[in-house]
Design a protein around this motif. Structure first.
Motif, PDB file in Angstrom:
ATOM      1  N   ALA A   1       9.856   6.424  -7.376  1.00 18.14           N
ATOM      2  CA  ALA A   1       9.968   4.989  -7.071  1.00 18.14           C
ATOM      3  C   ALA A   1       9.623   4.170  -8.311  1.00 18.14           C
ATOM      4  CB  ALA A   1       9.046   4.631  -5.907  1.00 18.14           C
ATOM      5  N   LYS A   2       8.577   4.600  -9.029  1.00 15.27           N
ATOM      6  CA  LYS A   2       8.186   3.870 -10.246  1.00 15.27           C
ATOM      7  C   LYS A   2       9.271   4.041 -11.316  1.00 15.27           C
ATOM      8  CE  LYS A   2       3.274   4.744  -9.568  1.00 15.27           C
ATOM      9  NZ  LYS A   2       2.249   5.678 -10.023  1.00 15.27           N
ATOM     10  N   ALA A   3       9.819   5.247 -11.392  1.00 13.70           N
ATOM     11  CA  ALA A   3      10.834   5.514 -12.431  1.00 13.70           C
ATOM     12  C   ALA A   3      12.085   4.658 -12.237  1.00 13.70           C
ATOM     13  CB  ALA A   3      11.203   6.998 -12.421  1.00 13.70           C
ATOM     14  N   ILE A   4      12.362   4.254 -11.003  1.00 10.20           N
ATOM     15  CA  ILE A   4      13.550   3.418 -10.781  1.00 10.20           C
ATOM     16  C   ILE A   4      13.204   1.924 -10.824  1.00 10.20           C
ATOM     17  CG2 ILE A   4      14.814   5.189  -9.493  1.00 10.20           C
ATOM     18  CD1 ILE A   4      14.103   3.679  -6.904  1.00 10.20           C
ATOM     19  N   GLY A   5      11.983   1.630 -11.229  1.00 13.73           N
ATOM     20  CA  GLY A   5      11.638   0.223 -11.473  1.00 13.73           C
ATOM     21  C   GLY A   5      10.898  -0.456 -10.343  1.00 13.73           C
ATOM     22  N   LEU A   6      10.526   0.275  -9.294  1.00 13.30           N
ATOM     23  CA  LEU A   6       9.735  -0.350  -8.228  1.00 13.30           C
ATOM     24  C   LEU A   6       8.272  -0.395  -8.672  1.00 13.30           C
ATOM     25  CD1 LEU A   6      11.248   1.445  -5.075  1.00 13.30           C
ATOM     26  CD2 LEU A   6      11.997  -0.674  -6.179  1.00 13.30           C
ATOM     27  N   SER A   7       7.498  -1.278  -8.064  1.00 17.03           N
ATOM     28  CA  SER A   7       6.069  -1.353  -8.412  1.00 17.03           C
ATOM     29  C   SER A   7       5.232  -1.159  -7.166  1.00 17.03           C
ATOM     30  CB  SER A   7       5.747  -2.718  -9.035  1.00 17.03           C
ATOM     31  OG  SER A   7       6.639  -2.995 -10.071  1.00 17.03           O
ATOM     32  N   PRO A   8       5.208   0.066  -6.645  1.00 15.82           N
ATOM     33  CA  PRO A   8       4.460   0.284  -5.400  1.00 15.82           C
ATOM     34  C   PRO A   8       2.961   0.145  -5.619  1.00 15.82           C
ATOM     35  CG  PRO A   8       5.304   2.369  -6.290  1.00 15.82           C
ATOM     36  CD  PRO A   8       5.848   1.286  -7.157  1.00 15.82           C
ATOM     37  N   THR A   9       2.277  -0.370  -4.597  1.00 18.85           N
ATOM     38  CA  THR A   9       0.835  -0.558  -4.730  1.00 18.85           C
ATOM     39  C   THR A   9       0.089   0.718  -4.341  1.00 18.85           C
ATOM     40  OG1 THR A   9       0.975  -1.532  -2.540  1.00 18.85           O
ATOM     41  CG2 THR A   9       0.778  -3.057  -4.406  1.00 18.85           C
ATOM     42  N   ASN A  10       0.759   1.595  -3.618  1.00 21.34           N
ATOM     43  CA  ASN A  10       0.143   2.887  -3.279  1.00 21.34           C
ATOM     44  C   ASN A  10       1.250   3.900  -2.964  1.00 21.34           C
ATOM     45  OD1 ASN A  10       0.991   2.458  -0.561  1.00 21.34           O
ATOM     46  ND2 ASN A  10      -0.777   1.103  -0.316  1.00 21.34           N
ATOM     47  N   VAL A  11       0.832   5.142  -2.710  1.00 21.91           N
ATOM     48  CA  VAL A  11       1.815   6.221  -2.504  1.00 21.91           C
ATOM     49  C   VAL A  11       2.720   5.904  -1.313  1.00 21.91           C
ATOM     50  CG1 VAL A  11       2.071   8.668  -1.924  1.00 21.91           C
ATOM     51  CG2 VAL A  11       0.314   7.950  -3.549  1.00 21.91           C
ATOM     52  N   ARG A  12       2.101   5.433  -0.261  1.00 22.29           N
ATOM     53  CA  ARG A  12       2.871   5.136   0.949  1.00 22.29           C
ATOM     54  C   ARG A  12       3.978   4.108   0.673  1.00 22.29           C
ATOM     55  NH1 ARG A  12       1.978   5.475   6.359  1.00 22.29           N
ATOM     56  NH2 ARG A  12       3.154   3.946   7.522  1.00 22.29           N
ATOM     57  N   SER A  13       3.615   3.023  -0.023  1.00 24.30           N
ATOM     58  CA  SER A  13       4.642   1.999  -0.262  1.00 24.30           C
ATOM     59  C   SER A  13       5.679   2.506  -1.265  1.00 24.30           C
ATOM     60  CB  SER A  13       4.009   0.675  -0.708  1.00 24.30           C
ATOM     61  OG  SER A  13       3.413   0.818  -1.960  1.00 24.30           O
ATOM     62  N   GLY A  14       5.275   3.455  -2.132  1.00 24.67           N
ATOM     63  CA  GLY A  14       6.245   4.058  -3.050  1.00 24.67           C
ATOM     64  C   GLY A  14       7.307   4.843  -2.291  1.00 24.67           C
ATOM     65  N   VAL A  15       6.856   5.667  -1.354  1.00 21.23           N
ATOM     66  CA  VAL A  15       7.798   6.480  -0.565  1.00 21.23           C
ATOM     67  C   VAL A  15       8.714   5.556   0.240  1.00 21.23           C
ATOM     68  CG1 VAL A  15       8.027   8.230   1.242  1.00 21.23           C
ATOM     69  CG2 VAL A  15       6.138   8.387  -0.392  1.00 21.23           C
ATOM     70  N   LYS A  16       8.110   4.571   0.894  1.00 20.42           N
ATOM     71  CA  LYS A  16       8.891   3.644   1.721  1.00 20.42           C
ATOM     72  C   LYS A  16       9.878   2.843   0.866  1.00 20.42           C
ATOM     73  CE  LYS A  16       7.096   4.503   5.765  1.00 20.42           C
ATOM     74  NZ  LYS A  16       7.898   5.118   6.814  1.00 20.42           N
ATOM     75  N   GLY A  17       9.421   2.444  -0.328  1.00 17.81           N
ATOM     76  CA  GLY A  17      10.293   1.677  -1.228  1.00 17.81           C
ATOM     77  C   GLY A  17      11.500   2.497  -1.657  1.00 17.81           C
ATOM     78  N   LEU A  18      11.266   3.767  -1.973  1.00 17.10           N
ATOM     79  CA  LEU A  18      12.366   4.656  -2.366  1.00 17.10           C
ATOM     80  C   LEU A  18      13.364   4.793  -1.212  1.00 17.10           C
ATOM     81  CD1 LEU A  18      13.556   6.715  -4.432  1.00 17.10           C
ATOM     82  CD2 LEU A  18      12.164   8.466  -3.299  1.00 17.10           C
ATOM     83  N   MET A  19      12.821   4.987  -0.005  1.00 13.67           N
ATOM     84  CA  MET A  19      13.695   5.143   1.165  1.00 13.67           C
ATOM     85  C   MET A  19      14.528   3.879   1.389  1.00 13.67           C
ATOM     86  SD  MET A  19      11.164   7.185   3.728  1.00 13.67           S
ATOM     87  CE  MET A  19      12.300   7.303   5.096  1.00 13.67           C
TER      88      MET A  19
END
Ligand SMILES: NC(=O)c1ccc[n+]([C@@H]2O[C@H](COP(=O)([O-])OP(=O)(O)OC[C@H]3O[C@@H](n4cnc5c(N)ncnc54)[C@H](O)[C@@H]3O)[C@@H](O)[C@H]2O)c1
Ligand SMILES: [Zn+2]
Length: 378
Positions: free
Chosen positions: A297-315
């Motif tokens: 998620a971070k590699a595609i430019g998202l800025s998740p605040t935690n692991v959970r929001s990273g996974v959800k953001g990618l989805m």
């Protein structure tokens, strides 16, 4: 110890097909499908190999999800023709069939080494750089992924001009196959820094260029980027392995006859959810796969605040892409009859469990897990 090797020599960019002009006095067995012949695309190959006294023979009977019988027929023709090289031109089906034919011909007929040159005309499977070949047993309705380093092509020619004619739906299906390869490789048990780098680049290219290639098939920059993404993702999963997304796609592809990339797209959110094993907002410890999805998620430019929001953001990114490509989100939307699905569900879960790609999934599933993911797909 990790062995990191890339054995396939790539010829990419403008005039890359001219590599074929260098072939001299060879016996060349061309494996392809009827579209490539009827559309005249095969002339790009024939015109070039004719320049230097090469003898050639065309086997153009390949159909999508190549069945064992076609491979057997091709092996027989090869045994009579005794080629020194094979050129496979077409989508993953023609390429996989050619790779299997070469392997069987060499094993059964003890033929001398045969060079395999692959020219993909879809941007999807990455088969031009992988040790995989997926063959279908139509009697048992099962797709078998064969895996062996002897299946690795010697050379691949990446000319995006050949992909410009791919229709919208096939562009979407094959492009989402690329995305699935990269995401599965990123969390697979064999993932390492090298495969991660390849997968990250592939995912970034797909998110940016697949909608463009889908909307404007003639956009050569978008087509070329997708063509490269497909090969990068192939290199990634050849190093790292795939996972149960592909196990389930192989099982369902054999029985339900839905294009491979479309199935992968339907399965992807459920497999990410399963591998990430997110529970509730109080969760403090995360699975390794969840942490990798977050990295992606971070590699595609998202800025998740935690692991959970990273996974959800990618989805969410994947879901948005699926919508842009007007792809179905369920088997029901693909027109699969509910009663038929219910009858097949158990056998699909069993076949997926036995599939070779299950071994490299980050979490070891049981049959109930498989059934539950498959149930969600309806
Ligand atoms: N070996 C691997 O590593 C690997 C990985 C993923 C999938 N696969 C397998 O690959 C197969 C799918 O391959 P695919 O998705 O490339 O599709 P495909 O080869 O089955 O082709 C799909 C259709 O697209 C047409 N087509 C091909 N090139 C075209 C072009 N330039 N313009 C217009 N039409 C064109 C074909 O004629 C065919 O009708 C499946 O069997 C799948 O299981 C293999
Ligand atoms: Zn695939």
């Amino acid at each position: 110890m990790n062995e990191i090797s890339f054995r396939t020599t790539l010829y990419a960019g403008t005039n890359s097909l001219d590599r074929l002009v260098e072939l001299q006095e060879e016996k060349i067995f061309i494996v392809t499908d009827p579209f490539i012949v009827e559309s005249g695309m095969i002339d790009h190959v024939v015109r070039r190999i004719k320049q230097h006294a090469n003898e050639y023979c065309v086997f153009s009977d390949i159909v999508p999800d190549p069945p064992v019988e076609k491979v057997v027929a091709g092996v027989k023709e090869m045994a009579e023709f005794k080629p020194t090289s094979i050129i496979a031109i077409g989508g993953g089906s023609a390429i996989d069939a050619a790779k299997a034919m070469k392997d069987f011909a060499m094993k059964i007929y003890h033929m001398d080494a045969i060079r395999v040159i692959v020219i993909p005309t879809t941007s999807g499977t990455g088969s031009e750089v992988t040790s995989f070949s997926v063959i279908t047993d139509n009697e048992k309705n099962i797709k078998y992924p064969l895996v062996s380093d002897t299946l690795l092509p010697d050379e691949a020619i990446l000319d995006a001009e050949l992909v410009k004619t791919v229709p919208k739906t096939i562009t979407a299906d094959t492009g989402m196959d690329v995305l699935t390869h990269a995401i599965e490789a990123y969390v697979a048990t064999g993932a390492n820094d090298f495969s991660d780098a390849l997968a990250e680049k592939a995912v970034r290219l797909v998110l940016r260029y697949l909608p463009l290639a889908y909307q404007h098939g003639e956009d050569i920059e978008a087509r070329e980027k997708m063509h490269h993404a497909s090969t990068l993702a192939g290199m990634a999963f050849n190093l790292a392995g795939l996972g149960i997304n592909h196990s389930i796609a192989h099982a369902c592809g054999g029985k339900l006859h839905i294009p491979h990339g479309r199935l992968n797209t339907i399965i992807l959110p459920y497999v990410i959810e399963y591998n990430a094993s997110l529970t509730d907002y109080r969760q403090r410890e995360f699975s390794e796969a969840a942490m990798k999805y977050n990295e992606l998620a971070k590699a595609i430019g998202l800025s998740p605040t935690n692991v959970r929001s990273g996974v959800k953001g990618l989805m969410k990114e994947i879901e948005q892409l699926r919508k842009k490509l007007n792809m179905p989100s369920s088997l029901k939307e693909c027109g699969i009859d509910y009663n038929h699905f219910q009858k097949e569900k158990g056998a699909l879960a069993e076949a997926a469990l036995q599939d070779g790609c299950t071994n490299t999934n980050p979490i070891v599933p049981c049959k109930e897990d498989m059934e539950s993911i498959i149930e969600s797909m309806y």
